[in-house]
Design a protein around this motif. Structure first.
Motif, PDB file in Angstrom:
ATOM      1  N   UNK A 132      57.946 -27.751   3.400  1.00 42.48           N
ATOM      2  CA  UNK A 132      56.818 -28.372   3.758  1.00 42.48           C
ATOM      3  C   UNK A 132      56.683 -28.280   5.189  1.00 42.48           C
ATOM      4  N   UNK A 133      55.426 -27.846   5.675  1.00 46.38           N
ATOM      5  CA  UNK A 133      55.254 -27.710   7.125  1.00 46.38           C
ATOM      6  C   UNK A 133      55.417 -28.969   7.835  1.00 46.38           C
ATOM      7  N   UNK A 134      55.685 -30.259   7.226  1.00 50.66           N
ATOM      8  CA  UNK A 134      55.878 -31.486   7.986  1.00 50.66           C
ATOM      9  C   UNK A 134      57.418 -31.429   8.660  1.00 50.66           C
ATOM     10  N   UNK A 135      58.039 -30.626   8.020  1.00 48.00           N
ATOM     11  CA  UNK A 135      59.582 -30.281   8.339  1.00 48.00           C
ATOM     12  C   UNK A 135      59.890 -28.888   8.946  1.00 48.00           C
ATOM     13  N   UNK A 136      58.717 -28.290   9.317  1.00 47.49           N
ATOM     14  CA  UNK A 136      58.765 -26.796  10.108  1.00 47.49           C
ATOM     15  C   UNK A 136      59.313 -25.823   8.668  1.00 47.49           C
ATOM     16  N   UNK A 137      59.054 -26.041   7.484  1.00 45.49           N
ATOM     17  CA  UNK A 137      59.519 -25.224   6.343  1.00 45.49           C
ATOM     18  C   UNK A 137      60.899 -25.134   6.229  1.00 45.49           C
ATOM     19  N   UNK A 138      61.662 -26.210   6.958  1.00 47.57           N
ATOM     20  CA  UNK A 138      62.958 -25.886   6.640  1.00 47.57           C
ATOM     21  C   UNK A 138      63.343 -26.527   5.439  1.00 47.57           C
ATOM     22  N   UNK A 139      64.747 -25.571   4.944  1.00 48.69           N
ATOM     23  CA  UNK A 139      64.889 -26.088   3.404  1.00 48.69           C
ATOM     24  C   UNK A 139      66.067 -26.937   3.059  1.00 48.69           C
ATOM     25  N   UNK A 140      66.851 -27.275   4.394  1.00 49.97           N
ATOM     26  CA  UNK A 140      67.966 -28.069   4.227  1.00 49.97           C
ATOM     27  C   UNK A 140      67.515 -29.638   4.573  1.00 49.97           C
ATOM     28  N   UNK A 141      68.738 -30.450   4.726  1.00 50.29           N
ATOM     29  CA  UNK A 141      68.217 -31.740   5.102  1.00 50.29           C
ATOM     30  C   UNK A 141      68.302 -32.851   3.883  1.00 50.29           C
TER      31      UNK A 141
END
Length: 270
Positions: A132-141
């Motif tokens: 998601x763009x909400x989380x800058x397209x990061x895939x971790x977390x």
């Protein structure tokens, strides 16, 4: 220039639904967030003292230039007599907007913060194959890092929350009305009557059983299909949270607008 008002407040709190209802009125234009706030910020920066020629720019010229952004953006292709421009950061710009539009009204959509975080997390989980763009397209977390990212001062929720408090307690609070998500979905007729009364417009018969709004292409590009999806019928939906109990409890007392004694400016809360 046509009348202009603003929709702001917290994310995932009914601004898209409110816009979808307002646009049922043929005299009104309302939509999801527009690019105007970014344009205003850019022009404020370019007309500041960082520009060596700013000494030639008067405040009157600044006002005309900024008003011109709105006048030309909402040009002839917009036939509406009344415009509602949406951005959750408008609350932080209330002093600027009051310089430009002294008669403006701002409807700030609010919701219990725990359920906002829950709503974002639900969107993320429903689109597990789309970062998601909400989380800058990061895939971790994890749900914990996502909640922390949302809540910090620069996060999607934290920034909007701080901007809302700034407007709520600020000297221009008479221009502000808070519309609770819970009211909008459980009693939409009451909510819309309050909005019309606040902005000084004649009542309109809305159809709460046939609400339409299409942002599928935008949501897909942002990696969040369904982010702006709304149900055809306005109705409150009971559900259990997807958040761990400690995250949900972290935000459950953040609805400052429910404390009547803290409403020192007498802001209307519906």
């Amino acid at each position: 220039m046509r009348s202009i008002h603003f929709i702001s407040g917290l994310p995932r709190s009914g601004s898209t639904l409110l816009a979808a209802l307002l646009r049922q009125n043929p005299r009104f234009h309302a939509n999801m967030s527009s690019p105007l706030l970014g344009m205003v910020n850019a022009m404020l920066g370019e007309m500041s003292d960082r520009n060596e020629f700013s000494t030639f720019i008067t405040d009157a010229q600044r006002r005309r230039t900024l008003r011109g952004l709105f006048e030309h953006y909402y040009g002839e292709e917009f036939a509406a007599e009344v415009v509602f421009d949406t951005n959750r950061a408008w609350c932080a710009k209330l002093p600027v907007l009051c310089e430009l539009f002294p008669d403006l009204k701002m409807i700030a959509c609010v919701r219990h913060v725990s359920w906002i975080v829950d709503s974002v997390e639900r969107v993320v989980r429903n689109n597990a194959l789309h970062p998601s763009s909400i989380f800058s397209f990061q895939t971790g977390g994890t749900v914990y890092t996502r909640a922390e990212g949302l809540a910090n001062g620069e996060g999607m929720v934290g920034y909007a929350y701080n901007a809302l408090k700034e407007a709520f307690y600020g000297e221009h609070a008479q221009h502000l009305m808070l519309l609770q998500y819970e009211t909008l979905v459980s009693d939409p007729a009451k909510a819309m009557a309050a909005v019309y009364d606040f902005v000084g417009e004649s009542p309109f018969q809305h159809d709460f059983d046939n609400v339409h709004f299409d942002a599928e292409a935008f949501d897909a590009r942002a990696g969040t299909p369904g982010l702006h999806a709304i149900g055809r019928k306005v109705a409150a939906q009971e559900r259990t949270t997807v958040l761990p109990p400690d995250i949900f409890r972290r935000f459950e007392n953040d609805a400052f607008w429910l404390n009547a004694q803290a409403n020192i400016r007498g802001v209307k809360v519906v």
